[in-house]
Design an enzyme around this catalytic site. Structure first.
Site, PDB file in Angstrom:
ATOM      1  N   ASN A 146     -14.722  21.721 -21.928  1.00  0.00           N
ATOM      2  CA  ASN A 146     -13.681  21.853 -22.944  1.00  0.00           C
ATOM      3  C   ASN A 146     -12.772  20.616 -22.873  1.00  0.00           C
ATOM      4  O   ASN A 146     -12.072  20.423 -21.891  1.00  0.00           O
ATOM      5  CB  ASN A 146     -12.899  23.143 -22.653  1.00  0.00           C
ATOM      6  N   HIS A 171     -14.496  24.722 -31.937  1.00  0.00           N
ATOM      7  CA  HIS A 171     -13.907  24.199 -30.704  1.00  0.00           C
ATOM      8  C   HIS A 171     -14.787  24.650 -29.535  1.00  0.00           C
ATOM      9  O   HIS A 171     -15.264  25.778 -29.503  1.00  0.00           O
ATOM     10  CB  HIS A 171     -12.472  24.686 -30.517  1.00  0.00           C
ATOM     11  N   CYS A 229      -6.018  22.570 -28.584  1.00  0.00           N
ATOM     12  CA  CYS A 229      -7.415  22.384 -28.994  1.00  0.00           C
ATOM     13  C   CYS A 229      -7.595  22.343 -30.506  1.00  0.00           C
ATOM     14  O   CYS A 229      -8.628  21.895 -31.003  1.00  0.00           O
ATOM     15  CB  CYS A 229      -8.283  23.484 -28.387  1.00  0.00           C
TER      16      CYS A 229
END
Ligand code: COA
Length: 331
Positions: free
Chosen positions: A285, A255, A115
């Protein structure tokens, strides 16, 4: 040469059409809209078609960024792709993207930083540009998380989504400088978020497939604790390095793993809620693509944004923060 500045010229993003809601997930695993919303903040996520690979998502985002850059295709001198869902283990997804965009003979490489991948990739691109090795680089973060998600595991499958974002980074044009950065990794935690099988450590066999070891495995609480800690510390370090006060950050781009992680980090940093960018509710996500899609929306929608603080963490554990600063428009 020492005075070169790396700038973002343009961005683009692509989200697949198909939307998977929490209600849809209720019919797939033992979960509820209420559980998912309160624990993660996620309501919907985009899911790619089975015929679309990560490079296809990346190409659609990259085309928009290229179109908006005003540069000719031939002026792009390298492609960097952040992804943990490559089309194949090799060749790199950047190579597939080169072929699909017809950008022949330029160097292509993938970055695997989960990520944190987009932050790593933007930093790498900016340093290659500042060294004067390249003038214009195409940076992409693209993920087809649905391909590595275990749709029978309720603790992970409710979290992820697919998408892609891209940026053209250049020393020639653009008014968003890629500024101070901090990146790191704490490899003591390689086992709390990973895909155990399918690599050289544990090659795929009938048994690994039967045990579903080719899907994401996660120890949620450990990830949560470390995410908050490392995102906060990375942001603090980069603010100190830049000399900017937290009040001067008019947009925090964290994030988008989980709304609770974002709130905890923002609270510790003392950043106002209205200055936090969120897409986790609509997109889930998307690993490295969360930041690339986010940056595209911020730069398209908030034309007056001055200082953006990007901060992320991911499997590895990797972590990092990056400041983007508006500079006087040139040429
Ligand atoms: N629906 C309903 N129940 C669920 C569920 C779902 N989708 N997923 C997990 N549960 C259950 C668990 O099975 C567990 O049940 P049990 O107590 O009967 O075993 C219960 O919910 C609690 O789960 P647990 O993971 O122990 O912890 P928690 O309530 O402390 O929640 C998380 C913490 C999982 C929400 C939190 O750890 C988290 O979000 N971590 C970060 C993960 C992340 O963002 N990862 C992406 C990294 S890039």
């Amino acid at each position: 040469m020492g005075n070169l500045i790396a700038k973002i010229v343009s961005t683009g993003a692509y989200l697949p059409e198909k939307i998977l809601s929490n209600k849809d997930l209720e019919s797939m695993v033992d979960t509820s809209d209420e559980w998912i919303t309160t624990r993660t903040g996620i309501k919907t996520r985009h899911i790619a078609e089975s015929t679309q690979s990560t490079s296809d998502l990346g190409v659609l985002a990259a085309k928009k960024a290229l179109e908006r850059s005003g540069l000719k295709k031939e002026e792009i001198q390298a492609i960097i792709v952040a992804t943990i869902t490559p089309d194949m283990l090799f060749p790199s997804t950047a190579c597939f993207i080169q072929k699909k965009l017809g950008l022949m003979h330029i160097p292509c490489m993938d970055i695997s930083a989960a990520c944190t991948g987009y932050i790593y990739a933007l930093i790498l691109a900016s340093q290659l540009i500042k060294s004067s090795a390249f003038k214009n680089i195409l940076v992409i973060a693209a993920e087809k998380m649905s391909a590595i998600t275990d749709w029978q595991d309720r603790s992970t499958c409710v979290r992820f989504g697919d998408g892609a974002g891209a940026a053209v980074v250049s020393s020639q044009r653009g008014d968003m400088e890629i500024g101070e950065f901090f990146i790191g990794a704490d490899a003591r935690f390689t086992d709390i978020l990973n895909i155990p099988a399918g690599g050289s450590f544990c090659p795929a066999t009938e048994d690994t497939v039967k045990k579903r070891l080719h899907y994401i495995k996660m120890t949620g609480q450990e990830v949560f604790k470390n995410a908050v800690r490392y995102m906060y510390e990375s942001a603090e370090k980069v603010l100190k390095k830049s000399g900017l006060r937290v009040e001067e950050i008019d947009c925090l781009l964290p994030h988008q793993a989980n709304i609770r992680i974002i709130s905890a980090v923002a609270k510790r940093l003392n950043i106002k809620e209205e200055n936090i960018y969120l897409n986790v509710q609509k997109c889930g996500n998307m690993s490295a693509a969360s930041s690339s899609v986010g940056l595209d929306s911020i730069l398209s929608e908030k034309k007056d944004v001055k200082n953006i603080l990007m901060v992320a963490f991911g499997a590895g554990l990797t972590y990092g923060a990056l400041i983007l600063k508006r500079i006087n428009r040139e040429k």
